[in-house]
Scaffold this motif. Structure first.
Motif, PDB file in Angstrom:
ATOM      1  N   SER A  64     -23.391  -7.478  10.155  1.00  0.00           N
ATOM      2  CA  SER A  64     -23.267  -8.576  11.001  1.00  0.00           C
ATOM      3  C   SER A  64     -21.555  -9.237  11.152  1.00  0.00           C
ATOM      4  N   LEU A  85     -20.627 -17.595  15.454  1.00  0.00           N
ATOM      5  CA  LEU A  85     -21.741 -16.999  14.909  1.00  0.00           C
ATOM      6  C   LEU A  85     -22.733 -16.421  15.858  1.00  0.00           C
ATOM      7  N   VAL A  95     -23.062 -20.611   8.002  1.00  0.00           N
ATOM      8  CA  VAL A  95     -22.950 -18.995   7.694  1.00  0.00           C
ATOM      9  C   VAL A  95     -24.236 -18.760   6.814  1.00  0.00           C
ATOM     10  N   PRO A  96     -24.744 -19.316   5.740  1.00  0.00           N
ATOM     11  CA  PRO A  96     -25.962 -18.917   4.954  1.00  0.00           C
ATOM     12  C   PRO A  96     -27.016 -18.730   5.987  1.00  0.00           C
ATOM     13  N   ILE A  99     -26.727 -15.472   8.112  1.00  0.00           N
ATOM     14  CA  ILE A  99     -26.840 -14.340   7.207  1.00  0.00           C
ATOM     15  C   ILE A  99     -28.408 -14.263   6.940  1.00  0.00           C
ATOM     16  N   GLU A 102     -29.882 -12.824  10.158  1.00  0.00           N
ATOM     17  CA  GLU A 102     -29.586 -11.585  10.229  1.00  0.00           C
ATOM     18  C   GLU A 102     -30.376 -10.568   9.463  1.00  0.00           C
ATOM     19  N   ARG A 103     -30.852 -10.931   8.190  1.00  0.00           N
ATOM     20  CA  ARG A 103     -31.592 -10.147   7.271  1.00  0.00           C
ATOM     21  C   ARG A 103     -33.147 -10.144   7.697  1.00  0.00           C
ATOM     22  N   THR A 115     -23.697  -5.214   5.834  1.00  0.00           N
ATOM     23  CA  THR A 115     -22.213  -5.541   5.451  1.00  0.00           C
ATOM     24  C   THR A 115     -21.812  -6.866   6.554  1.00  0.00           C
ATOM     25  N   THR A 116     -21.196  -7.740   5.942  1.00  0.00           N
ATOM     26  CA  THR A 116     -20.769  -8.700   6.877  1.00  0.00           C
ATOM     27  C   THR A 116     -19.105  -8.346   7.154  1.00  0.00           C
ATOM     28  N   LEU A 136     -20.833 -17.023   2.043  1.00  0.00           N
ATOM     29  CA  LEU A 136     -21.395 -15.822   1.756  1.00  0.00           C
ATOM     30  C   LEU A 136     -21.914 -15.329   0.419  1.00  0.00           C
ATOM     31  N   ALA A 141     -24.446 -12.141  -0.154  1.00  0.00           N
ATOM     32  CA  ALA A 141     -24.117 -11.383   0.911  1.00  0.00           C
ATOM     33  C   ALA A 141     -22.793 -10.978   0.277  1.00  0.00           C
ATOM     34  N   LEU A 144     -18.348  -7.043   2.196  1.00  0.00           N
ATOM     35  CA  LEU A 144     -17.534  -7.948   2.982  1.00  0.00           C
ATOM     36  C   LEU A 144     -16.383  -6.779   3.473  1.00  0.00           C
TER      37      LEU A 144
END
Length: 156
Positions: A64, A85, A95-96, A99, A102-103, A115-116, A136, A141, A144
């Motif tokens: 991501s 984003l 950001v949270p 993520i 994306e999950r 991986t971010t 993150l 997450a 990184l």
């Protein structure tokens, strides 16, 4: 006399039998060599910092990407601390959710391998990057990657 009359020679017709082959060959070539961009950059293309030890990311489908830099559109303000984003400009507080979203796109077995990647302009504020890292950490997450370009970090 009619026996010896000369026939008019016509030019033969142009054969188009191989035309579909050529068209499909060109179509296949462009389909193979063209890459589709997943997101439209709304920030200027980041000028990545250089690093001496660079490693390529594997499993790019599990990466991501967060872009940090200067926004192209002046309505978002000036400065190199804008965060993109997916296809929109956001804040570190977004950001949270990014993520978690994306999950949801990958299977549960692949989540530990996600991986971010942060692609930040070398003029970006360190405070912005720290805020992203803290957010993150809040959603666990922890893998990184900071994107760089290969080169020497030592100035001569």
């Amino acid at each position: 006399m009619s026996k010896f009359r000369k026939k008019k020679k016509e030019t033969p017709a142009l054969s188009t039998a191989s035309l579909p082959d050529i068209v499909f060959m060109l179509l296949f070539f462009f389909m193979v060599t063209t890459t589709m961009r997943e997101t439209d950059l709304q920030i200027d293309a980041p000028r990545l910092p250089s690093a001496s030890e660079v490693k390529k990311l594997e499993h790019k489908s599990l990466v991501s990407t967060i872009y940090v830099g200067k926004a192209k559109d002046p309505k978002y303000g000036t400065g190199y601390n804008k965060i993109q984003l997916n296809d929109k400009i956001g804040t570190p507080d977004d950001v949270p959710a990014f993520i978690i979203n994306e999950r949801e796109k990958v299977s549960e077995a692949e989540i530990p391998f996600m991986t971010t990647s942060i692609k930040a302009d070398k003029e970006s504020n360190v405070g912005t990057l720290t805020d992203i890292r803290l957010k993150l950490r809040d959603v666990n997450a922890l893998k990184l990657s900071l994107s760089t370009q290969k080169g020497s970090t030592i100035k001569k």
